[in-house]
Design a protein around this motif. Structure first.
Motif, PDB file in Angstrom:
ATOM      1  N   VAL A 228      24.910  16.548  47.579  1.00  0.00           N
ATOM      2  CA  VAL A 228      25.635  16.128  48.784  1.00  0.00           C
ATOM      3  C   VAL A 228      26.794  17.096  48.972  1.00  0.00           C
ATOM      4  O   VAL A 228      27.733  17.129  48.172  1.00  0.00           O
ATOM      5  N   TRP A 229      26.679  17.921  50.007  1.00  0.00           N
ATOM      6  CA  TRP A 229      27.701  18.946  50.275  1.00  0.00           C
ATOM      7  C   TRP A 229      28.675  18.375  51.288  1.00  0.00           C
ATOM      8  O   TRP A 229      28.377  18.262  52.454  1.00  0.00           O
ATOM      9  N   TYR A 230      29.846  18.037  50.814  1.00  0.00           N
ATOM     10  CA  TYR A 230      30.851  17.373  51.654  1.00  0.00           C
ATOM     11  C   TYR A 230      31.784  18.409  52.267  1.00  0.00           C
ATOM     12  O   TYR A 230      32.456  19.172  51.561  1.00  0.00           O
ATOM     13  N   VAL A 231      31.796  18.441  53.608  1.00  0.00           N
ATOM     14  CA  VAL A 231      32.710  19.310  54.354  1.00  0.00           C
ATOM     15  C   VAL A 231      33.823  18.425  54.901  1.00  0.00           C
ATOM     16  O   VAL A 231      33.600  17.666  55.850  1.00  0.00           O
ATOM     17  N   PRO A 232      35.022  18.438  54.327  1.00  0.00           N
ATOM     18  CA  PRO A 232      36.093  17.524  54.752  1.00  0.00           C
ATOM     19  C   PRO A 232      36.436  17.696  56.228  1.00  0.00           C
ATOM     20  O   PRO A 232      36.406  18.801  56.779  1.00  0.00           O
ATOM     21  N   SER A 233      36.753  16.577  56.856  1.00  0.00           N
ATOM     22  CA  SER A 233      37.140  16.552  58.260  1.00  0.00           C
ATOM     23  C   SER A 233      38.538  15.976  58.382  1.00  0.00           C
ATOM     24  O   SER A 233      38.909  15.077  57.619  1.00  0.00           O
ATOM     25  N   PRO A 234      39.344  16.447  59.331  1.00  0.00           N
ATOM     26  CA  PRO A 234      40.685  15.864  59.512  1.00  0.00           C
ATOM     27  C   PRO A 234      40.655  14.367  59.772  1.00  0.00           C
ATOM     28  O   PRO A 234      41.616  13.654  59.454  1.00  0.00           O
ATOM     29  N   SER A 235      39.559  13.883  60.357  1.00  0.00           N
ATOM     30  CA  SER A 235      39.473  12.447  60.644  1.00  0.00           C
ATOM     31  C   SER A 235      39.313  11.610  59.376  1.00  0.00           C
ATOM     32  O   SER A 235      39.420  10.381  59.425  1.00  0.00           O
ATOM     33  N   ASP A 236      39.049  12.249  58.222  1.00  0.00           N
ATOM     34  CA  ASP A 236      38.888  11.518  56.967  1.00  0.00           C
ATOM     35  C   ASP A 236      40.222  11.116  56.353  1.00  0.00           C
ATOM     36  O   ASP A 236      40.248  10.446  55.311  1.00  0.00           O
ATOM     37  N   ALA A 237      41.313  11.535  56.950  1.00  0.00           N
ATOM     38  CA  ALA A 237      42.628  11.334  56.331  1.00  0.00           C
ATOM     39  C   ALA A 237      42.941   9.855  56.170  1.00  0.00           C
ATOM     40  O   ALA A 237      42.681   9.042  57.059  1.00  0.00           O
ATOM     41  N   ASP A 238      43.505   9.524  55.016  1.00  0.00           N
ATOM     42  CA  ASP A 238      44.040   8.188  54.822  1.00  0.00           C
ATOM     43  C   ASP A 238      45.352   8.060  55.582  1.00  0.00           C
ATOM     44  O   ASP A 238      46.011   9.053  55.895  1.00  0.00           O
ATOM     45  N   ALA A 239      45.729   6.845  55.880  1.00  0.00           N
ATOM     46  CA  ALA A 239      46.988   6.623  56.597  1.00  0.00           C
ATOM     47  C   ALA A 239      48.149   7.156  55.763  1.00  0.00           C
ATOM     48  O   ALA A 239      48.306   6.808  54.605  1.00  0.00           O
ATOM     49  N   GLY A 240      48.937   8.019  56.371  1.00  0.00           N
ATOM     50  CA  GLY A 240      50.110   8.559  55.694  1.00  0.00           C
ATOM     51  C   GLY A 240      49.845   9.769  54.831  1.00  0.00           C
ATOM     52  O   GLY A 240      50.766  10.295  54.230  1.00  0.00           O
ATOM     53  N   THR A 241      48.567  10.239  54.756  1.00  0.00           N
ATOM     54  CA  THR A 241      48.276  11.394  53.906  1.00  0.00           C
ATOM     55  C   THR A 241      47.889  12.621  54.702  1.00  0.00           C
ATOM     56  O   THR A 241      47.611  13.650  54.122  1.00  0.00           O
ATOM     57  N   ALA A 242      47.824  12.498  56.022  1.00  0.00           N
ATOM     58  CA  ALA A 242      47.459  13.648  56.848  1.00  0.00           C
ATOM     59  C   ALA A 242      48.543  14.713  56.746  1.00  0.00           C
ATOM     60  O   ALA A 242      49.732  14.400  56.706  1.00  0.00           O
ATOM     61  N   PRO A 243      48.174  15.995  56.672  1.00  0.00           N
ATOM     62  CA  PRO A 243      49.195  17.044  56.593  1.00  0.00           C
ATOM     63  C   PRO A 243      50.042  17.066  57.849  1.00  0.00           C
ATOM     64  O   PRO A 243      49.541  16.892  58.959  1.00  0.00           O
ATOM     65  N   GLN A 244      51.332  17.233  57.683  1.00  0.00           N
ATOM     66  CA  GLN A 244      52.247  17.206  58.803  1.00  0.00           C
ATOM     67  C   GLN A 244      52.082  18.453  59.655  1.00  0.00           C
ATOM     68  O   GLN A 244      51.925  19.558  59.155  1.00  0.00           O
ATOM     69  N   THR A 245      52.111  18.247  60.964  1.00  0.00           N
ATOM     70  CA  THR A 245      52.043  19.348  61.905  1.00  0.00           C
ATOM     71  C   THR A 245      53.451  19.800  62.247  1.00  0.00           C
ATOM     72  O   THR A 245      54.444  19.175  61.835  1.00  0.00           O
ATOM     73  N   LEU A 246      53.542  20.870  63.036  1.00  0.00           N
ATOM     74  CA  LEU A 246      54.848  21.359  63.461  1.00  0.00           C
ATOM     75  C   LEU A 246      55.574  20.305  64.282  1.00  0.00           C
ATOM     76  O   LEU A 246      56.788  20.158  64.215  1.00  0.00           O
ATOM     77  N   GLY A 247      54.812  19.531  65.076  1.00  0.00           N
ATOM     78  CA  GLY A 247      55.424  18.463  65.860  1.00  0.00           C
ATOM     79  C   GLY A 247      56.023  17.375  64.995  1.00  0.00           C
ATOM     80  O   GLY A 247      57.043  16.778  65.346  1.00  0.00           O
ATOM     81  N   ASP A 248      55.400  17.106  63.833  1.00  0.00           N
ATOM     82  CA  ASP A 248      55.940  16.085  62.923  1.00  0.00           C
ATOM     83  C   ASP A 248      57.210  16.563  62.232  1.00  0.00           C
ATOM     84  O   ASP A 248      58.084  15.744  61.888  1.00  0.00           O
ATOM     85  N   LEU A 249      57.319  17.855  62.000  1.00  0.00           N
ATOM     86  CA  LEU A 249      58.449  18.395  61.242  1.00  0.00           C
ATOM     87  C   LEU A 249      59.673  18.667  62.101  1.00  0.00           C
ATOM     88  O   LEU A 249      60.765  18.867  61.569  1.00  0.00           O
ATOM     89  N   THR A 250      59.520  18.714  63.419  1.00  0.00           N
ATOM     90  CA  THR A 250      60.646  19.017  64.300  1.00  0.00           C
ATOM     91  C   THR A 250      61.313  17.723  64.759  1.00  0.00           C
ATOM     92  O   THR A 250      60.687  16.652  64.778  1.00  0.00           O
TER      93      THR A 250
END
Length: 392
Positions: A228-250
């Motif tokens: 099973v070759w798993y290609v991670p997707s951004p939609s797989d993120a758990d709540a609160g674990t998604a990497p912060q974007t520039l909009g989140d950091l400003t």
């Protein structure tokens, strides 16, 4: 007298206005695209170790080889699909780095598989899944001998290393380079095997034919009959674990400020866009005396303290007037004009050439004296020509 006016307008105003609006629209589109990318995240790398990509950094060749060996390969492009494919089967989970998954989710997903192969190892995944292992140095795709008795590396022999790692307690290491290892393998307490190696140096379409890379990749992935070759997707993120974007950091006020500036620029562009096209469409009936241009240039040269250029400008104007007065050709060289003046006045040619061509002033006093000589010379020529006409 010299007449100065604008050239006739040949461009079509409507066409120029349309091109201006098109350029404005394209510019705004590019600005919006760049702004959206900066605010909501950067460009994402695609194709790297993708099991369906035929590109040099893809891994479709390895998948095709596994299928020819009788291994069933399932490509899961989200976590739910990977969990369903792993349910009820002893499968090998192949996965890249998944920073959007929490430690608990990463461990839960790995526990569903019989074997786990990390093809893009990162420190967090190594620490969570391989008993405290970590990243080491980098061997720049250098070939190395296995140096261990694990079945897959021992059968493959020399292979490429790339990313190096530091094994945790109880973790076996192969392909040792400068104290670190290019492959780690750990058998968990429940009998599962977790393997980590740099897939970009061993498993891509470009790297697979090199050294023993193909044998190492097949031996590592084909230990079970299902992959099973798993290609991670951004939609797989758990709540609160998604990497912060520039909009989140400003700060919160940055996005409204950017939108306000964008709207202000759009309004200004529309306002100024009404002026597209020629500013003046009619001919200008402006008349400027030729001697005013000459005297103006001479004053500029004099103000700059450049006496030679100022005298050259005065000489050029004087020679032009002498040519007209004496009836010479318009493009007569300066030397011939000076010789004609000397012949007309019965004067020395060298002296005339000095006045009209070669004398070089060094001070303002010299410039004034040279200007007076030019004026006197013109006066003498006009007087001589007048006398000749009278005697005739």
């Amino acid at each position: 007298m010299t007449a100065i006016s604008d050239a006739p307008v040949t461009a079509h105003p409507r066409r120029r206005a349309a091109l201006g609006w098109i350029a404005l629209a394209v510019g705004l589109l590019l600005i919006g695209l760049v702004g959206t990318t900066l605010v909501y995240g950067g460009w994402k790398e695609k194709g790297l170790l993708d099991p369906e990509s035929p590109a040099p950094d893809g891994a479709r060749a390895l998948v095709r080889i596994l299928e020819q060996q009788g291994v069933t390969v399932t490509v899961a492009r989200d976590r739910a699909t990977a969990e369903r494919a792993l349910a009820g089967s002893d499968a090998t989970l192949v996965m890249r780095d998944a920073p959007m998954l929490s430690d608990a989710t990463l461990s839960s997903l790995a526990e569903r598989a019989r074997d786990v192969v990390l093809v893009e190892p990162r420190s967090r995944a190594l620490d969570v899944l391989m008993n405290g292992s970590a990243l080491g140095g980098f061997a720049a795709d250098r070939a190395a001998d296995p140096g261990c008795d694990l079945p897959a590396p021992e059968a493959a022999g020399t292979a490429r290393t790339g990313e190096l790692m530091v094994p945790g307690q109880g973790v076996d290491g192969c392909y040792r380079v400068d104290g670190d290892f290019g492959l780690l393998s750990w058998e968990t307490s429940d009998g599962r095997t977790v393997t980590a190696l740099d897939g970009t140096s061993t498993m891509t379409n470009a790297a697979l034919p090199l050294d023993g890379n193909a044998a190492l990749a097949i031996g590592t992935l084909a230990r079970t009959g299902t992959v099973v070759w798993y290609v991670p997707s951004p939609s797989d993120a758990d709540a609160g674990t998604a990497p912060q974007t520039l909009g989140d950091l400003t700060p919160p006020w940055v996005t409204p400020a950017i939108l306000l500036l964008f709207l202000s620029g759009l309004v200004a562009a529309i306002w100024r866009g009404r002026r597209f096209g020629p500013l003046v469409t009619e001919r200008l009936p402006v008349m400027v005396r030729a001697n005013e241009t000459t005297e103006g240039r001479a004053r500029l040269y004099a103000a700059a303290g450049d006496a030679p250029h100022a005298l050259d400008e005065l000489r050029r104007a004087a020679r032009g007037r002498l040519v007209r007065v004496m009836g010479l050709a318009t493009h007569t060289p300066p030397e011939q004009v000076a010789d004609a003046v000397a012949e007309r006045l019965g004067a020395d040619r060298g002296a005339m050439r000095g006045i009209l061509i070669t004398d070089t002033p060094t001070t303002d006093r010299d410039l004034v004296a040279a200007s007076d000589r030019l004026r006197d010379l013109e006066t003498s020529v006009r007087a001589a020509l007048s006398t000749e006409r009278t005697t005739r």
